[in-house]
Enzyme design. Structure first.
Site, PDB file in Angstrom:
ATOM      1  N   GLY A 165     -81.601 112.524  48.554  1.00 30.93           N
ATOM      2  CA  GLY A 165     -80.239 112.491  46.777  1.00 30.93           C
ATOM      3  C   GLY A 165     -80.179 110.431  46.825  1.00 30.93           C
ATOM      4  O   GLY A 165     -80.505 109.524  47.707  1.00 30.93           O
ATOM      5  N   LEU A 219     -75.956 107.130  42.684  1.00 29.85           N
ATOM      6  CA  LEU A 219     -75.284 105.497  43.302  1.00 29.85           C
ATOM      7  C   LEU A 219     -74.908 105.658  44.928  1.00 29.85           C
ATOM      8  O   LEU A 219     -75.593 104.417  45.691  1.00 29.85           O
ATOM      9  CB  LEU A 219     -73.736 105.446  42.568  1.00 29.85           C
ATOM     10  CG  LEU A 219     -73.997 105.345  41.385  1.00 29.85           C
ATOM     11  CD1 LEU A 219     -72.522 105.158  40.493  1.00 29.85           C
ATOM     12  CD2 LEU A 219     -75.113 104.050  41.256  1.00 29.85           C
ATOM     13  N   ALA A 220     -74.370 106.385  45.210  1.00 33.02           N
ATOM     14  CA  ALA A 220     -74.985 106.768  46.573  1.00 33.02           C
ATOM     15  C   ALA A 220     -75.757 106.770  47.973  1.00 33.02           C
ATOM     16  O   ALA A 220     -75.514 105.637  48.617  1.00 33.02           O
ATOM     17  CB  ALA A 220     -74.060 108.051  47.406  1.00 33.02           C
ATOM     18  N   ARG A 230     -56.862 112.937  33.593  1.00 33.34           N
ATOM     19  CA  ARG A 230     -57.800 114.204  33.277  1.00 33.34           C
ATOM     20  C   ARG A 230     -56.780 115.436  34.012  1.00 33.34           C
ATOM     21  O   ARG A 230     -57.695 116.317  33.039  1.00 33.34           O
ATOM     22  CB  ARG A 230     -59.194 114.325  33.956  1.00 33.34           C
ATOM     23  CG  ARG A 230     -59.797 113.061  34.247  1.00 33.34           C
ATOM     24  CD  ARG A 230     -61.092 113.055  34.990  1.00 33.34           C
ATOM     25  NE  ARG A 230     -62.045 111.420  33.816  1.00 33.34           N
ATOM     26  CZ  ARG A 230     -63.042 111.031  34.425  1.00 33.34           C
ATOM     27  NH1 ARG A 230     -63.726 111.737  35.598  1.00 33.34           N
ATOM     28  NH2 ARG A 230     -63.112 110.317  34.031  1.00 33.34           N
ATOM     29  N   GLU A 279     -70.132 111.783  45.808  1.00 32.64           N
ATOM     30  CA  GLU A 279     -69.120 113.060  45.579  1.00 32.64           C
ATOM     31  C   GLU A 279     -70.003 114.322  46.859  1.00 32.64           C
ATOM     32  O   GLU A 279     -68.615 115.313  46.745  1.00 32.64           O
ATOM     33  CB  GLU A 279     -70.039 113.188  44.606  1.00 32.64           C
ATOM     34  CG  GLU A 279     -69.481 114.787  43.498  1.00 32.64           C
ATOM     35  CD  GLU A 279     -69.731 115.277  42.383  1.00 32.64           C
ATOM     36  OE1 GLU A 279     -71.017 113.980  41.535  1.00 32.64           O
ATOM     37  OE2 GLU A 279     -69.286 115.892  41.190  1.00 32.64           O
ATOM     38  N   LEU A 337     -67.925 105.857  40.439  1.00 35.44           N
ATOM     39  CA  LEU A 337     -69.005 105.103  40.317  1.00 35.44           C
ATOM     40  C   LEU A 337     -68.524 104.596  42.160  1.00 35.44           C
ATOM     41  O   LEU A 337     -69.004 104.095  42.417  1.00 35.44           O
ATOM     42  CB  LEU A 337     -68.884 104.373  39.066  1.00 35.44           C
ATOM     43  CG  LEU A 337     -69.455 105.578  38.297  1.00 35.44           C
ATOM     44  CD1 LEU A 337     -69.961 104.066  37.285  1.00 35.44           C
ATOM     45  CD2 LEU A 337     -70.948 106.263  38.405  1.00 35.44           C
TER      46      LEU A 337
END
Lengths: 637, 227, 253
Positions: free
Chosen positions: A39, A42-43, A329, A424, A440
């Site tokens: 993957g 970002l991570a 949210r 995530e 993020l």
């Protein structure tokens, strides 16, 4: 048996002390270790780049044609950091508290505190990398506010913050590629994890162009493969997002934690047809200036301009005067659903609420609004055909993010030694609900500032393989299984497409395990999923061959895994007899209709262990201890 | 030195060579145009200018030779660029359409360039390597007007004039894109100045094209009106 | 709004890099005008699959115009006729009933076709690897506000940084040049003080890699800007040209 390895000592000193006690790998020895990163969001990108800078040999895998296209790129609004540049009372402690509270007290204190602590360094590093964050005329960084916080701590690059941060991480990764420290494998999908004596030692991949199934061995494996929102079929996630990597790891022994914690994002463009392939998010940042409303009278189908102010219900402002349109949210989503369910919804389907900028345009001028949200307004107009400068936007909640994921300890290592999980894909920092602009932050915190320390501790205690392990039976067997699964999919030659099954599963989950859940519905879903799965294997049609680029085959493999994963997802939702954050069980609510936690029974992380025999997964509980905060009923009134 | 050679082997380096030689040719064209416009001052002034140029020889030969080399470099580097461009798209689209508002001048650059190249030889043969005195220089009054007469007689032929005018229009078009390209290739352009530069470029192209064309037009008209 | 379209698609089919490829004609019916172009292709693919034929391979991912995966030349125009739009954001309301739509992959030597509409854009990754970064190691940065950056510079830098690497600039350029892509990355970085430090080697290295990948040269026709879904300005190419004059060239391989 679940050891979260949370360091002892006061909360504020845990990470510093822990770092001091972590074992180090001698700089000269780092080259001897091979690390696999799956993957490149970002991570993944940030971890791979940083580990390579430290001197480890890194192999990177992604399913996209370039690491730069991972779905982190689509994050719009921003990234949080407790810089307090706005001088409005922010601090590490406040960011920590907001995140814990926003997550409805279902996250680990120590992890969240560490996240808030390293948030500073992320912004510093990204600026140094050339991320063009918005600035004031002074030349200093600008901030905006986001849901669930009363301070402005969100750094942003127009509506493309995720893109800019990812390009930063990607460029760091490519820098290491050019220096020979990283080998990238784009268009390559991880289809299994390989363990030797219970320790992660490599992965099995399929080259998506040649179809070649290959083994890759390493001294440690890092999964940064994102979330599973697309189990719902329609979500804001990219089409290729999938849970295959984490599900395969789960089946090899990694516990999966809190899968029922899914986030439904309140501001998305509503569904308008069966053919729809994805839902488009409109950044939460819009709630800074947009006001959410529906007509006071049910079934009021008039044009919004005809509905007088007095006839409008600004329901978020009415119910939550303190936070108003900027409630977290889960709350915003649930309220929108409630309004639509009670007949106040607008638009053709009645499944939408207005997000109105008329007041903001009056107050700030069209130019300012366009400067802030121009690209989002354009995108909205492209998709819907309506101009949001003139007509209020119509929005509806959509699956967006998954707080659940593979269980990891404080070192981000899963229950399989040597398998680390970042971003995530792990469960660790957001509890039952994630605050805007925190994904993020977490992805980059994990990749840039946490894994480089903690993986060293693991590797220092591991002897480098020093030889090619891929000829070991474990690799041969796993390869064989992958090949077999591929041929089984191709051989089914049924009547329905993989997408068709995915839509069926998605609709079932959205109805029974979506924004609101109840026992009866969840039980129904549990009954139906195995039947869909069975039909899938008998009646799926995957055209083409396994020896070249075959997107139908890729899709079918991912749907097959979703059909297994979905069962655990629902099971977790059924077992958690409380409402918290994104997990709303209709049976458990306060008289005002808010989520009602049951801290006496459910203040734990539910970590599920796969059973080889096909028996029900076993639940392990990691109790959540809160030493620094008091558990309260979340209130945003 | 090696560094400079490498520089001119790159895509941008080559373009900068084309731009630089283009600029030199533009300077020449400006000078040449001013000289040519002296024709409006009558035979004496014009022939005086020609005689002055002759006096500058042989030094002038060196400059003219250098100009020729510049011209060839301009063409050769352009050729290399086009060669690469063709190779960069081995298979073309079934439908070729445009999304930009790129000007007509831009699209016909290779065409106008080729015409100018052909024209140059014709022009040299026409006026430089043809004797400036003799039958071709004698006007209606029976006198030998030297170069002035030569030019006058040549442009009295409508066909001859038309060809010149076409060539000069090509030059105008070529320059109206070329000047703008020069600024772009040397990185002077930015979003603020793009429109201004484009306007300057197009104005320059039109001006040069028209000014050169004025000469045959003037002579044609003058001849027809019987003066 | 309930309009439905019947369309004829002329689609490029190519089975692998070595196949010569050819156009195939397909008919799609009852296409809802609020579908995106890719959703229309989904409909075609679902039909093809049910009929036992191989669906059309095309790259796509986020379907919200930011990942840069999708792209095809539609009736001769990269990403279709709308400006500032990726193919996934092009909606069928911009087409007419009974229209014939010709769909081709990006065509360039630097982007060899893998299958149908899928092309290999790894050349872009190699160009970035050649220098499209600031060599700041994790952990080495000063405070984010230590170096003020003029708002104007950062806005300009962001304009260039908005590039999604889709390759439409190359596809639309009559010369298959990658100047806009490379120019945008060079501008993004050089407009920031952080990016100035290594700008001389960066520009040289990136331009050399771009040439090596077989992209064409810029002839200032600006088709790239017109086709760019993020409307990135050709002034970034000008800036790259200027930077290149002062760049350090890498040794010849």
């Amino acid at each position: 048996m679940l050891d979260s390895k949370i360091p002892s000592g006061p909360l504020k000193e845990k990470w510093a002390n822990h770092k001091l006690h972590l074992k180090l790998v001698n700089p000269a020895n780092k080259r001897k270790y091979q690390v696999i990163v799956v993957g490149t969001g970002l991570a993944g990108s940030s971890a791979a780049a940083t580990l390579a800078e430290l001197g480890y040999r890194v192999k990177v895998f992604c399913i996209q044609d370039s690491p730069r296209r991972a779905h982190s790129i689509a994050a719009q609004g921003g990234i949080n950091a407790a810089k307090n540049y706005a001088n409005d009372g922010d601090s590490i402690d406040r960011l920590f508290y907001d995140t814990i509270k926003g997550g409805d007290f279902r996250a680990r204190e120590a992890n969240v505190y560490r996240l808030a602590e390293v948030s500073h360094a992320i912004i510093d590093h990204c600026v140094a990398q050339g991320v063009p964050f918005a600035r004031e005329y002074s030349g200093y960084l600008d901030n905006r506010s986001f849901g669930g916080a009363q301070v402005s701590r969100t750094f942003y690059a127009r509506g493309q913050t995720g893109q800019q941060l990812l390009l930063g991480a990607y460029s760091a990764l490519m820098k290491e590629v050019s220096r020979g420290n990283v080998e990238i494998h784009p268009r390559t999908e991880m289809l299994d994890l390989v363990t030797i004596d219970g320790v992660a030692k490599g992965i099995i991949t399929r080259d998506l162009i040649s179809g070649k199934v290959e083994s890759h061995a390493a001294d440690a494996v890092i999964l940064a493969t994102g979330g599973y929102s697309s189990v719902f079929y329609l979500s804001t996630n990219a089409k290729a997002c999938n849970a295959t990597a984490i599900w395969r790891a789960h089946k090899r022994g990694a516990f999966l934690a809190n899968p029922c914690f899914t986030q439904i994002h309140p501001t998305c463009i509503p569904v308008h047809g069966d053919y729809q392939s994805k839902l488009t998010l409109m950044s939460e940042g819009l709630r800074n200036d947009g006001r959410v409303w529906v007509p006071k009278n049910a079934n009021d189908k008039r044009d919004p301009s005809k509905v007088q102010i007095a006839e409008r219900d600004y329901f978020l402002e009415r119910k939550y005067p303190t936070f108003g349109n900027l409630v977290p949210r889960d709350i915003a989503s649930r309220n929108a659903k409630e309004m639509c369910d009670s007949g106040h919804g607008v638009g053709e389907t009645g499944m939408a609420v207005y997000l109105d900028f008329a007041d903001a345009i009056k107050r700030l001028g069209k130019e300012k609004i366009s400067e802030r949200y121009g690209n989002l307004f354009e995108m909205y107009e492209k998709i819907s055909g309506d101009n949001p400068y003139e007509k209020p936007m119509m929005i509806y909640p959509a699956p967006h993010y998954t707080m659940g994921g593979l269980w990891v300890d404080y070192n981000l290592m899963s229950t399989i030694p040597g398998l680390f999980v970042l971003g995530e894909a792990n469960f660790s920092d957001h509890g039952a609900n994630r605050l805007g602009a925190s994904a993020l932050m977490q992805g980059l915190a994990d990749g840039y500032f946490i894994i480089p320390y903690t993986i060293g501790d693991y590797l220092a205690q591991t002897t480098p393989a020093g030889m090619d392990l891929t000829s070991f039976p474990a690799f041969r067997e796993a390869e064989g299984q992958v090949v077999q699964k591929v041929s089984r999919l191709l051989a089914a030659k049924g009547k329905r497409t993989a997408d068709d099954f995915h839509k069926q599963l998605g609709k079932l989950l959205w109805d029974k395990c979506g924004m609101a859940r109840n026992e009866a519905g969840l039980r129904q879903a549990l009954n139906q999923i195995p039947a869909i799965r069975q039909e899938f294997w008998e009646n799926v049609n995957v055209p083409g061959s396994g020896e070249d680029l075959n997107q139908s085959l890729e899709k079918a493999g991912r749907v097959a895994d979703y059909l297994e994963f979905a069962e655990l997802f629902v099971m977790d939702a059924l077992h958690r007899n409380e409402s918290c954050g994104g997990h709303f069980r209709e049976e458990f609510q306060t008289p005002e209709g808010e989520a009602k936690r049951d801290d006496s029974k459910f203040c734990y992380v539910a970590a599920w262990q796969h059973q080889e025999s096909g028996a029900e997964p076993v639940l392990h509980k990691e109790p959540l201890k809160f030493e620094s905060v008091n558990l309260t009923q979340r209130s945003y009134k | 030195m090696l560094k400079t050679i490498h520089h001119f082997q790159t895509s941008i380096g080559r373009k900068q060579v084309v731009a630089t030689t283009g600029l030199m040719l533009i300077l020449f064209i400006i000078g040449h145009l001013i000289g040519n416009l002296l024709i409006f001052g009558g035979p004496e002034l014009y022939n005086g200018y020609a005689a002055f140029l002759v006096k500058l020889r042989p030094g002038l030969f060196v400059i003219e030779g250098a100009l020729g080399v510049v011209f060839l470099i301009h063409i050769f580097f352009t050729y290399m660029l086009i060669h690469d461009n063709v190779r960069a798209r081995p298979k073309n689209y079934k439908i070729v359409a445009t999304k930009s508002e790129r000007s007509f001048a831009t699209q016909i650059m290779p065409f106008t360039g080729t015409i100018i190249f052909a024209f140059l030889f014709y022009h040299l043969w026409d006026f430089t390597f043809t004797p400036h005195h003799g039958a071709q220089s004698i006007l209606r009054d029976g006198k030998d007007y030297g170069l002035y007469g030569l030019v006058y007689n040549a442009f009295s032929d409508p066909l001859h004039s038309t060809f010149y005018i076409i060539a000069m229009m090509c030059l105008g078009f070529h320059l109206s894109h070329g000047v703008e390209s020069f600024f772009q290739t040397y990185g002077v352009t930015n979003t603020k100045h793009t429109a201004t530069i484009r306007m300057i470029s197009q104005t320059f192209g039109v001006l040069v094209g028209w000014s050169f064309s004025m000469i045959p037009v003037y002579i044609l008209v003058k001849n027809l009106s019987g003066n | 709004m309930d309009k439905k379209l019947n369309l004829k698609l002329m689609l490029w089919r190519q089975n692998g890099a070595k196949d010569k490829g050819k156009f195939e004609t397909y008919k799609v019916k009852d296409i809802d005008v609020s579908m995106s172009f890719l959703e229309m292709l989904d409909v075609l693919n679902e039909t093809l699959t049910r009929e036992g034929q191989e669906p059309v391979a095309f790259d796509h991912d986020c379907r919200e115009g930011i990942c840069g995966a999708c792209g095809a030349v539609v009736n001769g125009k990269a990403h279709g006729k709308l400006k500032g739009t990726t193919l996934c954001q092009l909606h069928m309301r911009h087409f007419e009933n009974n229209e014939t739509i010709v769909i081709e992959p990006w065509r360039a030597k630097g982007f060899p076709v893998i299958k149908d509409l899928v092309v290999d854009r790894s050349s872009f990754d190699r160009i970035i690897a050649a220098g499209g970064y600031i060599s700041a190691k994790t952990g080495s940065a000063p405070d984010a506000n230590a170096i003020p950056v003029a708002k104007e510079s950062v806005e300009q830098s962001m304009d260039a940084a908005a590039c999604i690497g889709c390759g439409a600039c190359v596809a639309a350029c009559p010369n298959a040049a990658a100047m806009l892509f490379v120019g945008a990355k060079i501008s993004h970085l050089v407009l920031l003080p952080q990016g100035k430090v290594e700008s001389k080697t960066r520009t040289g290295n990136m331009v050399h890699q771009m040439d090596k990948e077989g992209f064409g040269n810029c002839s200032n026709e600006y088709e790239c800007e017109a086709a760019c879904p993020k409307s990135i300005s050709v002034s970034n190419i000008a800036l790259m040209n200027r930077e290149f004059m002062f760049s350090k060239n890498p040794p010849k391989p």
